[in-house]
Motif scaffolding. Structure first.
Motif, PDB file in Angstrom:
ATOM      1  N   SER A  87       0.839  -1.208   0.000  1.00 20.36           N
ATOM      2  CA  SER A  87       0.000   0.000   0.000  1.00 20.36           C
ATOM      3  C   SER A  87       0.865   1.246   0.000  1.00 20.36           C
ATOM      4  N   THR A 280      -5.407   9.903   0.200  1.00 17.87           N
ATOM      5  CA  THR A 280      -5.538   9.100  -1.001  1.00 17.87           C
ATOM      6  C   THR A 280      -4.565   7.943  -0.896  1.00 17.87           C
ATOM      7  N   ASN A 295      -9.571  -0.997  -8.623  1.00 16.22           N
ATOM      8  CA  ASN A 295     -10.578  -1.299  -7.604  1.00 16.22           C
ATOM      9  C   ASN A 295     -10.168  -0.851  -6.199  1.00 16.22           C
ATOM     10  N   GLN A 296      -8.858  -0.871  -5.915  1.00 11.74           N
ATOM     11  CA  GLN A 296      -8.400  -0.586  -4.554  1.00 11.74           C
ATOM     12  C   GLN A 296      -7.984   0.866  -4.333  1.00 11.74           C
ATOM     13  N   TYR A 297      -7.967   1.657  -5.376  1.00 13.54           N
ATOM     14  CA  TYR A 297      -7.633   3.067  -5.191  1.00 13.54           C
ATOM     15  C   TYR A 297      -8.790   3.769  -4.461  1.00 13.54           C
ATOM     16  N   VAL A 298      -8.446   4.593  -3.459  1.00 12.28           N
ATOM     17  CA  VAL A 298      -9.476   5.289  -2.691  1.00 12.28           C
ATOM     18  C   VAL A 298      -8.939   6.662  -2.283  1.00 12.28           C
ATOM     19  N   HIS A 299      -9.810   7.627  -2.267  1.00  5.92           N
ATOM     20  CA  HIS A 299      -9.455   8.921  -1.675  1.00  5.92           C
ATOM     21  C   HIS A 299     -10.633   9.405  -0.852  1.00  5.92           C
ATOM     22  N   SER A 300     -10.323  10.210   0.191  1.00  2.00           N
ATOM     23  CA  SER A 300     -11.386  10.623   1.113  1.00  2.00           C
ATOM     24  C   SER A 300     -11.089  12.002   1.664  1.00  2.00           C
TER      25      SER A 300
END
Length: 426
Positions: A87, A280, A295-300
């Motif tokens: 990660s 992110t 699919n596993q990329y995320v940002h918040s």
């Protein structure tokens, strides 16, 4: 007979041939200001305070961190395979509302940084005063050594005359014993004066950062300045002038400002704190990258609110501690202000008294010297016992020592007054 130079003798010759550096009073003060232990400590404290200020200011703005990791895991009772996940991520945070806590902490650090500079100036003045005192004391002892040497020589001559008079039946045996005792006392006083001057040089080497074995030669003091010393007319005006320029007074005020800022920062802990953050990141396994990266990329983005509910008195204790620190700063400022006023007044009164005594000290020395010289002539002729001569000599030595101490005290106090006014040793 042939002489062979030993290595030790050669070293002594080289040391004797090496020119010694001669330092005047201003140079000694400057060297002490650069090398004294207290000045070095004050400099480190000032740099530490500036570093703490940079840390406090950094809490106000945006912070950005990056993280990366690799995790390997296994379920030994279910399956034997090992799963691996890598990660990477990026996180940003920004304090939006802290109830004034961050601003108060920055204000406190700014006050402490400024205070450290003022304290450094106060240390410099203290070191300058110490250097001046040691420097002038050395020459005060040099003066005493000079006239002690003359006294030993005169005492030896008087002893020889007294013995001759005793042998001629014109003096008592007690006179010879008294003369011998007087000469022994003069030699002891001379040894003590020389030892005192060497001790002062040792202290000056330490204060100026010189090696203990370094030769230190001091330039003579211009004593003509003593006769030009004048007393400031108004004590109150002098006190106000020195108070206005006092680095200690400035440091105390800044310490109080820092304590007040600490109190505000402690009180701000009871309020709501609001912060914003964004992050992110991507997680993937080493077997398949393409689809997993998507699919596993995320940002918040998040908004956080902190409300203190139960702290078992921690916040109240912090507030009370900060309040007591402010009271202590107030007490210290009042105490140091009073001490400064007392020191200035004591110095001013000492100068006034010494200036008033100076004419009579000059006349007393001249009168005592003339009386002693007449007594010496009478003792040479056998018309005066050594006991009576010793009384005149004691009066002469007392007058000479009193005048010497008065003159050097005048010079030292006048320079100390200039140091307090910030007009010396820069």
């Amino acid at each position: 007979m042939k002489f062979r130079a030993t290595p030790f003798a050669l070293l002594l010759a080289l040391a004797a041939a090496a020119p010694a550096e001669t330092l005047d009073l201003d140079q000694v003060v400057r060297r002490a200001s650069d090398n004294a232990w207290s000045m070095r400590e004050a400099d480190v404290s000032a740099r530490q305070a500036r570093s703490d200020l940079a840390v406090a200011r950094a809490q106000r703005g945006l912070s950005l961190t990056a993280d990366a990791g690799h995790r390997a895991s296994q379920h030994p009772f279910v399956r034997r395979d090992v799963s691996q996940v890598t990660s990477v991520g990026l996180n940003a945070s920004l304090p939006l509302y802290t109830g004034g806590s961050v601003s108060a902490k920055i204000e406190r650090s700014e006050a402490l940084a400024a205070k450290s500079e003022a304290s450094k100036e106060e240390s410099r003045r203290a070191v300058a005063a110490e250097a001046v005192s040691l420097y002038l004391s050395f020459f005060e002892w040099t003066d005493e050594i000079s006239w002690r040497e003359q006294s030993v020589e005169a005492c030896d001559s008087s002893l020889s005359r007294t013995r001759a008079l005793f042998e001629a039946g014109r003096a008592l045996e007690s006179d010879t014993l008294l003369a011998a005792s007087d000469c022994a006392g003069e030699r002891d006083a001379l040894v003590s004066a020389r030892d005192a001057s060497e001790e002062i040089l040792r202290s000056l080497r330490q204060l100026t950062g010189l090696e203990p074995s370094a030769e230190l030669v001091l330039a003579p003091v211009d004593t003509a300045e003593i006769d030009r010393i004048e007393l400031p007319e108004s004590l109150e005006e002098l006190i106000r002038e020195i108070e206005a320029a006092s680095p200690q007074a400035k440091a105390d005020s800044l310490q109080l400002a820092a304590a007040q800022a600490s109190l505000r920062a402690a009180g701000a802990r009871v309020q709501v704190n609001l912060s914003a953050s964004a992050s992110t990141g991507i997680d993937w396994t080493p077997d398949d990258y393409g689809e997993e990266l998507e699919n596993q990329y995320v940002h918040s983005v998040s908004l956080g609110i902190t409300i203190p509910l139960l702290d078992r008195g921690a916040i109240a204790g912090s507030v009370e501690s900060a309040r007591l620190a402010r009271e202590q700063a107030l007490i210290s400022r009042e105490r140091n202000a009073r001490t400064l006023r007392d020191d200035v007044e004591t110095l001013w009164r000492a100068l006034r008294l010494d200036l008033a005594k100076k004419p009579s000290a000059d006349l007393s020395l001249r009168a005592a010297e003339q009386s002693y010289l007449r007594a010496q002539e009478k003792q040479k002729l056998g018309e005066l016992s050594y006991s009576d001569l010793l009384q005149e000599k004691t009066s002469f030595d007392s007058a000479r020592l009193s005048r010497q101490r008065l003159r050097w005290s005048l010079l030292e106090n006048s320079i100390r007054l200039r140091i307090l006014r910030g007009a010396y040793g820069r």
